[in-house]
Design a protein around this motif. Structure first.
Motif, PDB file in Angstrom:
ATOM      1  N   ALA A   1      36.180  42.416  35.428  1.00 23.95           N
ATOM      2  CA  ALA A   1      35.417  42.315  36.672  1.00 23.95           C
ATOM      3  C   ALA A   1      34.392  43.442  36.785  1.00 23.95           C
ATOM      4  CB  ALA A   1      36.362  42.333  37.870  1.00 23.95           C
ATOM      5  N   LEU A   2      34.806  44.658  36.440  1.00 26.67           N
ATOM      6  CA  LEU A   2      33.867  45.782  36.502  1.00 26.67           C
ATOM      7  C   LEU A   2      32.741  45.617  35.485  1.00 26.67           C
ATOM      8  CD1 LEU A   2      36.305  48.817  36.979  1.00 26.67           C
ATOM      9  CD2 LEU A   2      34.788  47.776  38.678  1.00 26.67           C
TER      10      LEU A   2
ATOM     11  N   ALA B   1      30.407  43.213  36.918  1.00 25.06           N
ATOM     12  CA  ALA B   1      29.671  43.803  38.038  1.00 25.06           C
ATOM     13  C   ALA B   1      28.557  44.723  37.533  1.00 25.06           C
ATOM     14  CB  ALA B   1      30.634  44.577  38.940  1.00 25.06           C
TER      15      ALA B   1
ATOM     16  N   LEU C   1      26.351  41.073  38.443  1.00 30.67           N
ATOM     17  CA  LEU C   1      27.024  39.994  39.149  1.00 30.67           C
ATOM     18  C   LEU C   1      27.697  40.539  40.409  1.00 30.67           C
ATOM     19  CD1 LEU C   1      27.362  36.946  38.371  1.00 30.67           C
ATOM     20  CD2 LEU C   1      29.676  37.518  37.626  1.00 30.67           C
ATOM     21  N   PRO C   2      27.595  39.859  41.559  1.00 30.92           N
ATOM     22  CA  PRO C   2      28.305  40.320  42.759  1.00 30.92           C
ATOM     23  C   PRO C   2      29.799  40.473  42.481  1.00 30.92           C
ATOM     24  CG  PRO C   2      26.780  38.565  43.309  1.00 30.92           C
ATOM     25  CD  PRO C   2      26.794  38.647  41.824  1.00 30.92           C
ATOM     26  N   PHE C   3      30.412  41.499  43.065  1.00 26.60           N
ATOM     27  CA  PHE C   3      31.790  41.816  42.681  1.00 26.60           C
ATOM     28  C   PHE C   3      32.749  40.679  43.018  1.00 26.60           C
ATOM     29  CE2 PHE C   3      36.009  43.660  43.298  1.00 26.60           C
ATOM     30  CZ  PHE C   3      36.174  44.291  42.071  1.00 26.60           C
ATOM     31  N   GLU C   4      32.550  39.995  44.141  1.00 25.43           N
ATOM     32  CA  GLU C   4      33.444  38.884  44.477  1.00 25.43           C
ATOM     33  C   GLU C   4      33.385  37.795  43.412  1.00 25.43           C
ATOM     34  OE1 GLU C   4      34.154  35.519  47.982  1.00 25.43           O
ATOM     35  OE2 GLU C   4      32.540  36.994  48.161  1.00 25.43           O
ATOM     36  N   THR C   5      32.177  37.439  43.012  1.00 27.41           N
ATOM     37  CA  THR C   5      32.018  36.441  41.956  1.00 27.41           C
ATOM     38  C   THR C   5      32.556  36.960  40.639  1.00 27.41           C
ATOM     39  OG1 THR C   5      30.026  35.621  43.062  1.00 27.41           O
ATOM     40  CG2 THR C   5      30.363  34.965  40.785  1.00 27.41           C
ATOM     41  N   ALA C   6      32.323  38.250  40.364  1.00 29.90           N
ATOM     42  CA  ALA C   6      32.818  38.841  39.115  1.00 29.90           C
ATOM     43  C   ALA C   6      34.339  38.838  39.073  1.00 29.90           C
ATOM     44  CB  ALA C   6      32.294  40.271  38.975  1.00 29.90           C
ATOM     45  N   PHE C   7      34.982  39.114  40.195  1.00 29.68           N
ATOM     46  CA  PHE C   7      36.450  39.130  40.227  1.00 29.68           C
ATOM     47  C   PHE C   7      37.017  37.735  39.995  1.00 29.68           C
ATOM     48  CE2 PHE C   7      40.453  38.726  42.608  1.00 29.68           C
ATOM     49  CZ  PHE C   7      41.205  39.696  41.967  1.00 29.68           C
TER      50      PHE C   7
ATOM     51  N   GLN D   1      27.134  38.768  30.029  1.00 28.31           N
ATOM     52  CA  GLN D   1      28.231  38.330  30.882  1.00 28.31           C
ATOM     53  C   GLN D   1      29.144  37.355  30.149  1.00 28.31           C
ATOM     54  OE1 GLN D   1      26.003  36.781  34.179  1.00 28.31           O
ATOM     55  NE2 GLN D   1      25.715  38.789  35.142  1.00 28.31           N
TER      56      GLN D   1
END
Length: 540
Positions: free
Chosen positions: A471-472, A475, A479-485, A516
């Motif tokens: 996720a990090l 990010a 990429l937005p963190f919510e989408t990345a998570f 990504q």
């Protein structure tokens, strides 16, 4: 090679001038990577013949050239690696497995590069990584604009990836007490040797074992009939319930491998059929529990069907989650009045919720047509955290399902109940508990649970760390963190359809940039091999 008990091993090791017998590989043994690539090249004949049956010579030629190229390199690897001397060490076997997950998708991607060059080299490799790891996501924005033959090839690669996952579990991970087997105690692995079963206590990480080629051949003889038989049964049943078509074949391959690969925009929901979904639910239960492949390993104690901790936990999770989401939908429709049509919608919503919950728990990701009707009926969005939690929990150990594995969750639950019982009744503490702990045993409700409860917790922490790392990394690429998570959970749990179903605005992996996609592919491979095995790989 003969298996020996640990007691005999101790006596031999104590004798002066005597060494513990070890298993050494023989020069000229068949390298395991070369047959895998050869099988992949032979599998390309299936989409080639399908394209010829449709009269599409361009697609047929692409698979013919790719198959010949892959067969050529399989022969090169066979000759180059055939003279090596296998060590029987876990590190070399895990390295071979890791190389397979990285290199085989490159050969499988050759037809995609020829036929759909617009997705690029990274996109084609990423597409095959998602298939081989049974993740099931896709870089194609519109599935309807892709040749059916390519979708068939994606499903075949996913099916082969599921078989590869089973082989790795029973040949490499189970004898080394990894892949979920670390939470069991006693027993032995039927694949550890050609003779009697090898004692699990003798096959720790640094121990030598018979050549992996011997174990792989034996595993294939045991696993392939069950794996292929379930596939054939589902194809026949799907054809009976919904008519024979290439979509039913692709869905059968996707169910058995728990990859969720489909040629339709909405998967099974694109062609609503309650009979097909019932059959698919049966296939998902068989594919995501180790009962079907029970003869492949004797690690752990045998138990009756009703006492299987994975099946029991799966049943409880599916029932409880289904009722919770159904009540959520029902509460949202309280003010709409009641009629016979509403009753039918409620029953449809109940089944749709049940099937979708089961599908995400097995890391397949198919949605029921009734699930979409239930959301429309209640006017609610997908329950993001519940679906992601189910995908992260995953299916059974030594199956094609990804995630943290039900067996580890069952071990933690039993250990927690044991500790709560000791707090409630401290006078009932077993004085032998210290001895049992040193032996790696915990007792909970009369069932032997290994110290793998501790290992299960450690694995969950490693799993969470892998999700956070992916996720990090996503990010950092913008990429937005919510989408990345959400993308990280979908990748590490090998539940690709979860990203499109849960992500904001229903995003697609096709919208990801090349860096990504590489990050996601790394997460998929880490989730498939498991972080605990990767840590073992780095251990000297």
């Amino acid at each position: 090679s003969r298996s020996i008990s640990s007691e005999m091993a101790e006596r031999i090791s104590r004798r002066p001038g005597r060494r513990l017998p070890t298993v050494s590989g023989r020069p000229g043994a068949t390298p395991i990577f070369a047959p895998a690539l050869a099988i992949l090249s032979v599998a390309m004949a299936v989409p080639m013949l399908h394209a010829l049956s449709l009269g599409d010579e361009r697609v047929a030629r692409a698979f013919l050239y790719a198959g010949l190229f892959s067969a050529f390199w399989a022969g090169i690897f066979w000759i180059a690696l055939g003279s090596r001397k296998p060590t029987g060490k876990a590190q070399s076997e895990l390295i071979t497995l890791l190389v397979g997950w990285l290199v085989l998708p490159g050969f499988a991607a050759i037809p995609l590069i020829i036929l759909t060059p617009q997705i690029g080299l990274t996109g084609a490799w990423f597409e095959m990584v998602t298939c081989l790891t049974t993740t099931g996501s896709s870089v194609y924005l519109d599935a309807t604009r892709v040749d059916t033959t390519l979708h068939l090839w994606r499903a075949i690669v996913g099916w082969l990836g599921g078989l590869m996952t089973l082989m790795a579990a029973y040949v490499i991970l189970a004898p080394r007490r990894m892949g979920g087997f670390e939470v069991q105690t006693g027993g032995s692995s039927a694949l550890a040797s050609e003779g009697p079963a090898t004692d699990v206590r003798l096959v720790e990480l640094g121990a030598q074992m018979p050549p992996v080629e011997n174990r792989a051949a034996r595993a294939l003889r045991i696993l392939l009939p069950a794996y292929g038989g379930l596939t054939a049964v589902l194809v026949v049943l799907f054809g009976t319930a919904g008519g024979v078509s290439m979509d039913t074949v692709i869905h059968a391959l996707g169910v058995v491998s728990t990859s969720g690969i489909t040629a339709l925009p909405d998967g099974m929901a694109s062609a609503p059929n309650i009979g097909v979904e019932i059959i698919a639910a049966f296939g998902l239960v068989c594919a995501a529990t180790a009962r079907l492949y029970g003869n492949a390993s004797r690690v752990g104690a045998r138990m009756p069907l009703r006492s299987d901790p994975e099946l029991r936990l799966m049943a409880w999770i599916v029932v409880v989650a289904t009722l919770m989401l159904f009540v959520r939908h029902w509460l949202a429709t309280l003010g709409q009045g009641y009629d016979e049509e509403a009753e039918l919608e409620a029953l449809s919503a109940l089944w749709g919720t049940f099937f979708t919950i089961l599908s995400f728990l097995t890391t397949t990701g198919y949605e029921s047509a009734s699930w979409q009707s239930a959301r429309a009926w209640a006017g609610l969005e997908n329950p993001t955290l519940i679906l992601l939690g189910l995908a992260a929990l995953g299916g059974g150990a030594a199956t094609t399902a990804g995630g943290m594995k039900l067996l580890r969750a069952a071990a933690l639950i039993r250990h927690g109940l044991d500790e709560i019982g000791r707090l409630a009744q401290p006078a009932a503490v077993n004085p032998r508990r210290g001895i049992e702990r040193r032996l790696g045993i915990e007792r909970a409700r009369g069932t032997v649970v290994t110290a793998g409860a501790f290992l299960a917790w450690a694995f969950i922490m490693l799993y969470a760390g892998a999700v956070l790392a992916v996720a990090l990394a996503l990010a950092f690429t913008g990429l937005p963190f919510e989408t990345a998570f959400i993308a990280a959970v979908a990748a590490v749990s090998n539940t690709g359809p979860a990203f499109g179903a849960v992500a904001p605005l229903h995003e697609n992996f096709a919208l990801m940039t090349a860096p990504q996609q590489v990050c996601l592919a790394a997460g998929m491979i880490a989730g498939r091999i498991e972080t605990l095995a990767l840590i073992a790989l780095m251990r000297r």
